[in-house]
Design a protein around this motif. Structure first.
Motif, PDB file in Angstrom:
ATOM      1  N   GLN A 114       0.832  -1.201   0.000  1.00 12.45           N
ATOM      2  CA  GLN A 114       0.000   0.000   0.000  1.00 12.45           C
ATOM      3  C   GLN A 114       0.869   1.253   0.000  1.00 12.45           C
ATOM      4  O   GLN A 114       0.559   2.241  -0.689  1.00 12.45           O
ATOM      5  N   ALA A 115       1.972   1.222   0.761  1.00  9.76           N
ATOM      6  CA  ALA A 115       2.904   2.351   0.754  1.00  9.76           C
ATOM      7  C   ALA A 115       3.516   2.531  -0.635  1.00  9.76           C
ATOM      8  O   ALA A 115       3.657   3.656  -1.137  1.00  9.76           O
ATOM      9  N   LEU A 116       3.867   1.406  -1.278  1.00 11.54           N
ATOM     10  CA  LEU A 116       4.420   1.461  -2.628  1.00 11.54           C
ATOM     11  C   LEU A 116       3.399   2.026  -3.604  1.00 11.54           C
ATOM     12  O   LEU A 116       3.735   2.846  -4.483  1.00 11.54           O
ATOM     13  N   ALA A 117       2.147   1.623  -3.464  1.00  9.21           N
ATOM     14  CA  ALA A 117       1.087   2.106  -4.349  1.00  9.21           C
ATOM     15  C   ALA A 117       0.888   3.608  -4.194  1.00  9.21           C
ATOM     16  O   ALA A 117       0.764   4.342  -5.187  1.00  9.21           O
ATOM     17  N   TRP A 118       0.859   4.080  -2.962  1.00  8.38           N
ATOM     18  CA  TRP A 118       0.639   5.508  -2.706  1.00  8.38           C
ATOM     19  C   TRP A 118       1.793   6.339  -3.261  1.00  8.38           C
ATOM     20  O   TRP A 118       1.599   7.299  -4.009  1.00  8.38           O
ATOM     21  N   GLY A 119       3.015   5.956  -2.912  1.00 12.13           N
ATOM     22  CA  GLY A 119       4.168   6.698  -3.384  1.00 12.13           C
ATOM     23  C   GLY A 119       4.326   6.646  -4.893  1.00 12.13           C
ATOM     24  O   GLY A 119       4.657   7.642  -5.542  1.00 12.13           O
ATOM     25  N   GLY A 163     -14.450   6.418 -13.439  1.00 13.98           N
ATOM     26  CA  GLY A 163     -14.298   6.307 -11.999  1.00 13.98           C
ATOM     27  C   GLY A 163     -12.889   6.599 -11.524  1.00 13.98           C
ATOM     28  O   GLY A 163     -12.026   7.050 -12.289  1.00 13.98           O
ATOM     29  N   PRO A 164     -12.623   6.348 -10.240  1.00 11.78           N
ATOM     30  CA  PRO A 164     -11.291   6.561  -9.667  1.00 11.78           C
ATOM     31  C   PRO A 164     -10.258   5.675 -10.364  1.00 11.78           C
ATOM     32  O   PRO A 164     -10.586   4.682 -11.002  1.00 11.78           O
ATOM     33  N   ASP A 165      -8.992   6.040 -10.222  1.00 13.32           N
ATOM     34  CA  ASP A 165      -7.921   5.240 -10.800  1.00 13.32           C
ATOM     35  C   ASP A 165      -7.687   3.976  -9.985  1.00 13.32           C
ATOM     36  O   ASP A 165      -7.997   3.918  -8.794  1.00 13.32           O
ATOM     37  N   TRP A 166      -7.112   2.974 -10.627  1.00 12.13           N
ATOM     38  CA  TRP A 166      -6.664   1.766  -9.957  1.00 12.13           C
ATOM     39  C   TRP A 166      -5.144   1.801  -9.894  1.00 12.13           C
ATOM     40  O   TRP A 166      -4.479   2.222 -10.848  1.00 12.13           O
ATOM     41  N   VAL A 167      -4.598   1.352  -8.770  1.00 11.98           N
ATOM     42  CA  VAL A 167      -3.146   1.320  -8.585  1.00 11.98           C
ATOM     43  C   VAL A 167      -2.725  -0.115  -8.276  1.00 11.98           C
ATOM     44  O   VAL A 167      -3.261  -0.740  -7.353  1.00 11.98           O
ATOM     45  N   ILE A 168      -1.770  -0.622  -9.068  1.00 14.58           N
ATOM     46  CA  ILE A 168      -1.307  -2.000  -8.914  1.00 14.58           C
ATOM     47  C   ILE A 168       0.190  -1.975  -8.613  1.00 14.58           C
ATOM     48  O   ILE A 168       1.009  -1.749  -9.505  1.00 14.58           O
ATOM     49  N   PRO A 169       0.589  -2.155  -7.345  1.00 12.10           N
ATOM     50  CA  PRO A 169       2.013  -2.186  -7.006  1.00 12.10           C
ATOM     51  C   PRO A 169       2.616  -3.526  -7.414  1.00 12.10           C
ATOM     52  O   PRO A 169       1.957  -4.572  -7.336  1.00 12.10           O
ATOM     53  N   ALA A 217      -1.084  -6.287  -5.342  1.00 10.66           N
ATOM     54  CA  ALA A 217      -2.421  -6.076  -4.793  1.00 10.66           C
ATOM     55  C   ALA A 217      -3.110  -5.086  -5.714  1.00 10.66           C
ATOM     56  O   ALA A 217      -2.545  -4.662  -6.730  1.00 10.66           O
ATOM     57  N   LEU A 218      -4.324  -4.717  -5.368  1.00  9.28           N
ATOM     58  CA  LEU A 218      -5.056  -3.718  -6.148  1.00  9.28           C
ATOM     59  C   LEU A 218      -5.646  -2.694  -5.190  1.00  9.28           C
ATOM     60  O   LEU A 218      -6.296  -3.050  -4.204  1.00  9.28           O
ATOM     61  N   PHE A 219      -5.404  -1.415  -5.510  1.00  9.59           N
ATOM     62  CA  PHE A 219      -5.911  -0.313  -4.695  1.00  9.59           C
ATOM     63  C   PHE A 219      -6.674   0.663  -5.579  1.00  9.59           C
ATOM     64  O   PHE A 219      -6.412   0.782  -6.779  1.00  9.59           O
ATOM     65  N   VAL A 220      -7.607   1.376  -4.966  1.00  4.24           N
ATOM     66  CA  VAL A 220      -8.407   2.383  -5.663  1.00  4.24           C
ATOM     67  C   VAL A 220      -8.011   3.754  -5.133  1.00  4.24           C
ATOM     68  O   VAL A 220      -7.978   3.975  -3.918  1.00  4.24           O
ATOM     69  N   ALA A 221      -7.705   4.665  -6.054  1.00  2.79           N
ATOM     70  CA  ALA A 221      -7.310   6.022  -5.686  1.00  2.79           C
ATOM     71  C   ALA A 221      -8.372   7.000  -6.154  1.00  2.79           C
ATOM     72  O   ALA A 221      -8.553   7.198  -7.350  1.00  2.79           O
ATOM     73  N   ASP A 222      -9.094   7.598  -5.203  1.00  2.34           N
ATOM     74  CA  ASP A 222     -10.160   8.529  -5.561  1.00  2.34           C
ATOM     75  C   ASP A 222      -9.920   9.922  -4.985  1.00  2.34           C
ATOM     76  O   ASP A 222     -10.842  10.706  -4.816  1.00  2.34           O
ATOM     77  N   PHE A 248       0.499   0.909 -12.927  1.00  2.00           N
ATOM     78  CA  PHE A 248       1.369  -0.167 -12.472  1.00  2.00           C
ATOM     79  C   PHE A 248       2.641   0.488 -11.951  1.00  2.00           C
ATOM     80  O   PHE A 248       3.369   1.154 -12.709  1.00  2.00           O
ATOM     81  N   VAL A 249       2.914   0.328 -10.659  1.00  4.10           N
ATOM     82  CA  VAL A 249       4.016   1.059 -10.038  1.00  4.10           C
ATOM     83  C   VAL A 249       4.938   0.096  -9.298  1.00  4.10           C
ATOM     84  O   VAL A 249       4.513  -0.947  -8.807  1.00  4.10           O
ATOM     85  N   GLY A 250       6.203   0.473  -9.241  1.00  2.00           N
ATOM     86  CA  GLY A 250       7.172  -0.343  -8.516  1.00  2.00           C
ATOM     87  C   GLY A 250       8.200  -0.927  -9.454  1.00  2.00           C
ATOM     88  O   GLY A 250       8.783  -0.227 -10.279  1.00  2.00           O
ATOM     89  N   GLU A 251       8.414  -2.238  -9.353  1.00  2.00           N
ATOM     90  CA  GLU A 251       9.407  -2.929 -10.171  1.00  2.00           C
ATOM     91  C   GLU A 251       8.751  -3.340 -11.486  1.00  2.00           C
ATOM     92  O   GLU A 251       8.329  -4.479 -11.669  1.00  2.00           O
TER      93      GLU A 251
END
Length: 270
Positions: A106-111, A128-134, A146-151, A193-196
């Motif tokens: 979740q920290a990786l997704a936010w950053g 709708g809101p964006d999806w974030v996949i670290p 994982a999958l997170f929603v950013a609104d 898609f964020v991270g590695e």
């Protein structure tokens, strides 16, 4: 809690060693006071305590000023994750402050989302809101993800659990989730898609999502996001029992897997 100046303890020490980056930060009510992110050689056990001392000194923070400790519990590096969790538990017990374990993904997704959006105008088209996949590489075609929603500007909200997944299967699952969201009228604006992402975010890997607005953001975890997540937990009255806090491994270590196979009568692989 009060410090020696009779003021409330508002500062928080954040630690995360679940990735190749050793992240340490000192935050206070949503503000970053100091941060050290040491990337490169995975020798976190040697460098963590000196870096903690550096961050505290640089921010003018003493133990008496801390209102808690936030620690990334993974998933990620099996050995690395244990280092920060063990240090956080030890310091929380010694300093008599609460400890809050948070998801490193979740920290990786936010950053990663903030890094990806930096310098860009928001592109909203009524969707709708964006999806974030670290993404963190777990070898053999697998990722910690994982999958997170950013609104909004706050922490992305969880939609799918932290887990280790085959990337090929995960992309297909995301495609199915997108179809469901479309049918429900809540399709996301953009998939981040964020991270590695070098290995797992290529056009070939993400081909099943070719018709969907998506972006890849190479990103290394920064300690501040672990701190901000910990602040949210502690502000909500949540904390972990210091002696029961454990890393989120999401899978057995090789040693544990071998031990289990042995106990079940199997042989240890050569």
């Amino acid at each position: 809690m009060i410090n020696e100046n009779n003021g409330p303890r508002k500062r928080l020490l954040a630690l995360d060693t679940s990735t190749a980056v050793l992240g340490v930060a000192v935050t206070e009510e949503g503000r970053l006071l100091h941060e050290i992110n040491a990337s490169g050689e995975r020798n976190h056990s040697v460098h963590l305590l000196p870096i903690i001392e550096q961050a505290l000194q640089a921010s003018g923070t003493t133990a008496a000023m801390l209102g808690g400790i936030s620690v990334g519990v993974g998933p990620g590096s099996y050995t690395g994750t244990r280092i920060a969790v063990t240090a956080a538990k030890t310091l929380a017990w010694a300093w008599e402050v609460p400890v809050a374990g948070v998801s490193s993904l979740q920290a990786l997704a936010w950053g990663g989302l903030v890094a990806g959006r930096r310098g860009e105008a928001a592109e909203k088209d009524g969707r709708g809101p964006d999806w974030v996949i670290p993404l963190l590489d777990a070898r053999r075609g697998q990722v910690y993800t994982a999958l997170f929603v950013a609104d909004g500007a706050g922490a992305p909200r969880r939609q799918e659990a932290d887990a280790i997944r085959l990337m090929a299967d995960w992309v297909q699952q995301l495609a199915a989730l997108l179809e469901q969201a479309e049918a429900a009228g809540v399709a996301p604006g953009t998939l981040w898609f964020v991270g590695e992402t070098a290995q797992h975010g290529s056009a070939e890997v993400l081909q099943p999502l070719a018709g969907v607005s998506h972006r890849t953001v190479p990103y290394e975890l920064e300690g501040r996001w672990t701190g901000f997540l910990g602040e949210k937990r502690l502000a909500a009255g949540e904390q972990d029992e210091v002696h029961r806090l454990i890393p989120n491994y999401t899978q057995l270590s090789e040693a544990e897997a071998n031990l289990r196979r042995s106990a079940e009568g199997g042989s240890k692989p050569s």
